[in-house]
Design an enzyme around this catalytic site. Structure first.
Site, PDB file in Angstrom:
ATOM      1  CB  SER A  86      -0.958   0.014   1.194  1.00  0.00           C
ATOM      2  OG  SER A  86      -0.250   0.055   2.415  1.00  0.00           O
ATOM      3  CE  LYS A 145      -2.876   1.340   5.162  1.00  0.00           C
ATOM      4  NZ  LYS A 145      -2.688   0.684   3.865  1.00  0.00           N
TER       5      LYS A 145
END
Length: 407
Positions: free
Chosen positions: A295, A340
């Site tokens: 990611s 996140k």
């Protein structure tokens, strides 16, 4: 003479005994009732059970996984620059997080923060019922079934190896995508990095460079890019014999194999791991440990673009983000987007780059004061960062408003 009978039977105790309050005869009415004894036993048993459940809630692992905000790292950090933890804590690093060699590089400023999640519940990191209850009450945490993330049959070592392989692949793709973005990728070659266990008919060797492919009964196709090869393989059925033109140890030769089944059910696979070589020869190293997964690809690529182009891409701003990266610069969706964003906010970033395909999970969950921009490619990511640096980001696509130009 008349004799009066007493209303009660005469006592067997002497008057002295009665006055002294001598205990009644065994078997008399003073014995505690059986019901009272049973009630006390039930209360004691219930207490033991409750204590046992409380202890189990704090100690017995459950089949759940908890996602929480993890540390963030500034990919532009130099030397002893800091990395921010989920709670804003910092930790020193003794080397540049991102080092580029082989091409000219330029000073950078500001922050391009890659974001992570803290994952508990997989092998080696068990969670309990109390952990799950606390997570369910938290805005920044998510509770998932363990089988969605790390099935029981997968070991801790296997999970770590898979995540590390995904991180390495992401870094390789970020290098190629960044060089393509700035026009420095003069030539891209695909090399064999290994043979899959399922491929048992291949003449290929590690280090072979793929030049062209000819399926049995089909036409020769020169191999020019990974995406082109992947698209080509979707047209070749499983079990097809193919001839590959390759370069091995500086010599042109051929190798044969039979294609294997694709897990996507469309076309087939060569059954080899592909490694990418780019001209000019650029060596990019990443000083990260104990971090895995794909990611961070978008932020790695943005960091490389900033390093190899003059001027500051960020204009000194703190910009965070996430997203996988493909060789052609396509940005893909990731997991844990809400965690996140929370980690980036705690690290001090007010701007966040999110994959367009994650926007459905973003809207309504943005941290206070944070603007989340939707990006579908590295080129869009570069344009967003440049606009933020110039203070002119009002017309950019956000997850809240993905089509501002259409209004």
């Amino acid at each position: 003479m008349a004799v009066t009978q007493p209303d009660q039977p005469p006592s067997h105790q002497s008057p002295a005994q009665e006055q002294a309050g001598a205990p009644p005869h065994p078997g008399g009415a003073g014995r505690p009732p059986v019901a009272r004894i049973r009630r006390r036993a039930l209360q004691a048993t219930t207490l033991v059970v409750i204590l046992g459940l409380i202890i189990a809630a704090f100690t017995v692992p459950v089949d759940k996984v908890i996602e929480a905000p993890g540390p963030t790292w500034n990919v532009l950090a130099a030397g002893s620059s800091d990395s921010a933890g989920a709670a804003g804590a910092t930790g020193a690093s003794q080397e540049d997080l991102l080092t580029v060699q082989g091409v000219p590089t330029y000073p950078t400023e500001g922050e391009l923060r890659m974001t992570t999640i803290s994952l508990n519940g997989c092998p080696g990191y068990p969670v309990t019922t109390v952990d799950v209850l606390v997570a369910l009450l938290s805005r920044d945490r998510a509770v998932l079934d363990r089988d969605e993330i790390c099935p029981k049959e997968v070991t801790e070592e296997e999970i770590r190896a898979t995540n590390q392989a995904a991180m390495t692949s992401s870094q390789d793709s970020a290098v190629v995508a960044a060089l393509n973005e700035v026009g420095m990728a003069d030539h891209l070659s695909l090399q064999v990095g290994g043979i899959a266990p399922e491929q048992t008919s291949s003449d290929l060797q590690q280090g072979d460079t793929l030049r062209a492919l000819t399926p049995q009964g089909g036409q020769r196709t020169a191999i020019t890019s990974y995406n082109q090869l992947r698209e080509l393989m979707t047209t070749i059925p499983t079990g097809t014999a193919v001839t590959l033109e390759i370069e091995r140890d500086g010599q042109e030769t051929t190798a044969a194999l039979t294609t294997i089944e694709s897990p996507e059910g469309k076309g087939s696979l060569l059954g080899v791991m592909i490694h990418f070589e780019v001209s000019p020869q650029v060596d990019v190293s990443f000083a990260l440990s104990d971090v895995g997964g794909p990611s961070a690809g978008l932020m790695f690529a943005l960091g490389i673009v900033d390093e190899i182009t003059p001027g500051s891409l960020t204009g000194g701003r703190s910009i965070a983000g996430t997203g996988t990266i493909a060789l052609d610069g396509t940005v893909g969706p990731i997991g844990g987007i809400r965690q996140k964003m929370a980690g980036a906010s705690q690290a001090g970033s007010d701007y966040f780059l999110a994959p367009m395909d994650n926007c459905g999970e973003v809207v309504g969950h943005e941290p206070e004061g944070m603007t989340v921009y939707a990006v579908g490619s590295l080129h869009e990511g570069v344009e967003v960062v440049q606009a933020i640096a110039a203070g002119n980001a009002s017309g950019l696509a956000t997850c809240q408003n993905p089509n501002p130009a259409g209004q």
